[in-house]
Design a protein around this motif. Sequence first.
Motif, PDB file in Angstrom:
ATOM      1  N   PHE A  86      87.386 -30.950 106.044  1.00 11.89           N
ATOM      2  CA  PHE A  86      88.191 -32.035 106.935  1.00 11.89           C
ATOM      3  C   PHE A  86      88.523 -33.271 105.832  1.00 11.89           C
ATOM      4  O   PHE A  86      89.226 -33.861 106.027  1.00 11.89           O
ATOM      5  N   SER A  87      87.600 -33.328 104.749  1.00 16.24           N
ATOM      6  CA  SER A  87      87.885 -34.175 103.866  1.00 16.24           C
ATOM      7  C   SER A  87      89.048 -34.384 102.902  1.00 16.24           C
ATOM      8  O   SER A  87      89.414 -35.234 102.521  1.00 16.24           O
ATOM      9  N   VAL A  88      89.922 -33.239 103.133  1.00 16.83           N
ATOM     10  CA  VAL A  88      91.351 -32.983 102.611  1.00 16.83           C
ATOM     11  C   VAL A  88      92.121 -34.132 103.033  1.00 16.83           C
ATOM     12  O   VAL A  88      93.273 -34.642 102.663  1.00 16.83           O
ATOM     13  N   PHE A  89      91.836 -34.672 104.501  1.00 19.04           N
ATOM     14  CA  PHE A  89      92.438 -35.815 105.022  1.00 19.04           C
ATOM     15  C   PHE A  89      92.651 -36.872 104.050  1.00 19.04           C
ATOM     16  O   PHE A  89      93.589 -37.947 104.242  1.00 19.04           O
ATOM     17  N   ALA A  90      91.923 -37.320 103.154  1.00 17.52           N
ATOM     18  CA  ALA A  90      91.834 -38.266 102.264  1.00 17.52           C
ATOM     19  C   ALA A  90      93.231 -38.146 101.552  1.00 17.52           C
ATOM     20  O   ALA A  90      93.899 -39.066 101.568  1.00 17.52           O
ATOM     21  N   PHE A  91      93.753 -37.304 101.427  1.00 17.06           N
ATOM     22  CA  PHE A  91      95.195 -37.066 100.663  1.00 17.06           C
ATOM     23  C   PHE A  91      96.338 -37.157 101.445  1.00 17.06           C
ATOM     24  O   PHE A  91      97.247 -37.835 101.552  1.00 17.06           O
ATOM     25  N   THR A  92      96.037 -36.845 102.901  1.00 17.04           N
ATOM     26  CA  THR A  92      96.908 -36.925 104.011  1.00 17.04           C
ATOM     27  C   THR A  92      97.097 -38.488 104.272  1.00 17.04           C
ATOM     28  O   THR A  92      98.124 -38.867 104.527  1.00 17.04           O
ATOM     29  N   TYR A  93      96.081 -39.276 104.347  1.00 15.93           N
ATOM     30  CA  TYR A  93      95.826 -40.671 104.403  1.00 15.93           C
ATOM     31  C   TYR A  93      97.019 -41.479 103.512  1.00 15.93           C
ATOM     32  O   TYR A  93      97.510 -42.310 103.693  1.00 15.93           O
ATOM     33  N   LEU A  94      96.673 -41.085 102.231  1.00 13.66           N
ATOM     34  CA  LEU A  94      97.381 -41.391 101.100  1.00 13.66           C
ATOM     35  C   LEU A  94      99.026 -41.260 101.258  1.00 13.66           C
ATOM     36  O   LEU A  94      99.804 -42.283 101.500  1.00 13.66           O
ATOM     37  N   LEU A  95      99.503 -40.059 101.748  1.00 12.95           N
ATOM     38  CA  LEU A  95     100.705 -39.792 102.092  1.00 12.95           C
ATOM     39  C   LEU A  95     101.434 -40.709 103.116  1.00 12.95           C
ATOM     40  O   LEU A  95     102.385 -41.131 103.214  1.00 12.95           O
ATOM     41  N   VAL A  96     100.566 -40.749 104.136  1.00 12.09           N
ATOM     42  CA  VAL A  96     101.048 -41.537 105.499  1.00 12.09           C
ATOM     43  C   VAL A  96     101.056 -42.870 105.193  1.00 12.09           C
ATOM     44  O   VAL A  96     102.156 -43.666 105.575  1.00 12.09           O
ATOM     45  N   LEU A 288      90.081 -46.391 105.101  1.00  8.83           N
ATOM     46  CA  LEU A 288      90.019 -44.972 105.832  1.00  8.83           C
ATOM     47  C   LEU A 288      89.411 -44.083 104.978  1.00  8.83           C
ATOM     48  O   LEU A 288      88.916 -43.315 105.494  1.00  8.83           O
ATOM     49  N   TRP A 289      89.549 -44.312 103.713  1.00 11.82           N
ATOM     50  CA  TRP A 289      88.591 -43.258 102.644  1.00 11.82           C
ATOM     51  C   TRP A 289      87.020 -43.567 102.954  1.00 11.82           C
ATOM     52  O   TRP A 289      86.365 -42.455 102.739  1.00 11.82           O
TER      53      TRP A 289
END
Length: 607
Positions: A86-96, A288-289
């Motif tokens: 689930f911590s891969v969302f860190a990259f998602t938040y950056l893109l968003v 977020l991070w």
Amino acid sequence: MSGACRAIGGFGAWDYVVFAAMLLISAGIGIYYAFAGGGQKTSKEFLMGGRRMNAVPVALSLTASFMSAVTVLGTPAEVYRFGARFSVFAFTYLLVVVLSAEIFLPVFYRLGITSTYEYLELRFNKYLRLCGTTIFIVQTVLYTGIVIYAPALALNQVTGFNLWGAVVATGVVCTFYCTLGGLKAVVWTDVFQVGIMIAGFSAVIIRAVVVQGGIGRILNDSYHGGRLNFWDFDPNPLQRHTFWTIIIGGTFTWLGVYGVNQSQVQRYIACKSRFQAKLSLYINLLGLWAILACAVLCGLAMYSIYKDCDPWTAKCVSAPDQLMPYLVQDILQNFPGMPGLFVASAYSGTLSTVSSSINALAAVTVEDLIKPYFASLTERKLSWISMGMSMFYGGVCIAMAAVASLLGGLLQAALSIFGMVGGPLLGLFTLGILCPIANPVGTFVGLIGGFTAALWVGIGAQIYPPLPQNSMPLNLSTAYCNTTGPGAEGNWTTLTALPNTERPALADYWYSLSYLYFSTLGTLVTVAVGIVVSLLTGGLKQNVDRKFMLNKDDFLSNFSFFKPKKDDKVEVLNWKQVADEGTDNPAFNHIEMNFTDNKATVNGVHT
């Protein structure tokens, strides 16, 4: 932890004191902003904070708005059951954040709109604006009711915290400070509530590290339990969480929130300059991070503590959302006020989300449903109407929480529908901002197509849940529990489909699509159908005003310090004063503009 379910205490006097203090401070901020600076005399003051907000409080408010109690309770349980991928969302938040700041923010900010759905009328027509507004109101009221009720239920069943007392108290306090203080109160209470959320997480992490004798043991247990499974590059779209579903599906899902959702857009376009608006989004990324890191650490600590006796399989709790409150009561019960701090952090998530929703609902109702049809209303009257709308929607959200209590198993379905709706709306704005050939007919047909596809797969997934091999739950052990429940096999059996249920062929393929791809599907179908139908209905012949679209000046303005001063202005609305980074928000300037049209609009706001 050995033995059966440990006896955990209920809420003590100090816990109630801590929780009450959080509510009182939140209410106090509302009272302060009701009178500070002369109060909320105009609807712009009430709904947009006068467009004079700074980046840091807005950034923290953005973080708080969608980091709800569902995050505080649900994300650690997710990591406990499925691992740290689930911590891969860190990259998602950056893109968003990058996409929101560089594609959607420049257009919305330049037009000086209050409601994002004003843009749809400027770019297309008033019917698409009405569609967007109606969809937003329905999905937000539904989602907000669930956000109020679901955590209250989870905390009530573990801590004994009064269910309806908590629901009504949080709903009333939210409505109170939203109605009195407007956007400024919402933003500054969010800042306070983010602090409480971090404090609650930190208390759990610090105590868990002490209990387990160091962070090393937690990581070691997590490694041997298969929880440090960060990288899974399986491209199969049916797998619930992989690197690709989180990066691709998660980006579309969260872009529907940060890029075009009124609750978020309303905050960053309330900043005093475009530079501050963009800065608020990038600072929000750090928030977020931080919250994601805290939630993942809590999940790993929970696994380390309960690796030999899973409270869920052992029936100590009845749902995964109750695992986090159970852990808190277990390890912090000897520290007066600490369980109260955690509950306050969970409810801070609820308050921040609900207050953002109430303020956004009031904004779209006033801007999209009242101002266009009652042009004679004065600013003072609109301010009073805005306050009335905040109070009205607060009551509606509390009532929706009562309805949510009757929905039972449909709670998850309603949350999924909220995600499904975001995709087609994202596609709608993407067509407007990036596709000059998109016309009203094509866009409307695309919207219908996107909704149809997203709701078809989403509702199908609720009727026929994905098989456990797609969810990929990890093993949960009860080897050292003194219970008669399931043994060390874990909780696999509870996740399998009923053996006698006849599943159609679509169920194991189409309906088993990862839930993160619902929004992706809705967006792509909306855009593809919208472009095709626009081409067939004369989209190439229309002449679209470039000020309603992303253009190179929006991007180049990021590098304005490389350019001569004479180029450092936004000319699309023909302001008589420079309206770019470092200057006042154009929508707040008391300056006449040259731009008007035959609908008597000024700066995208109907007069």
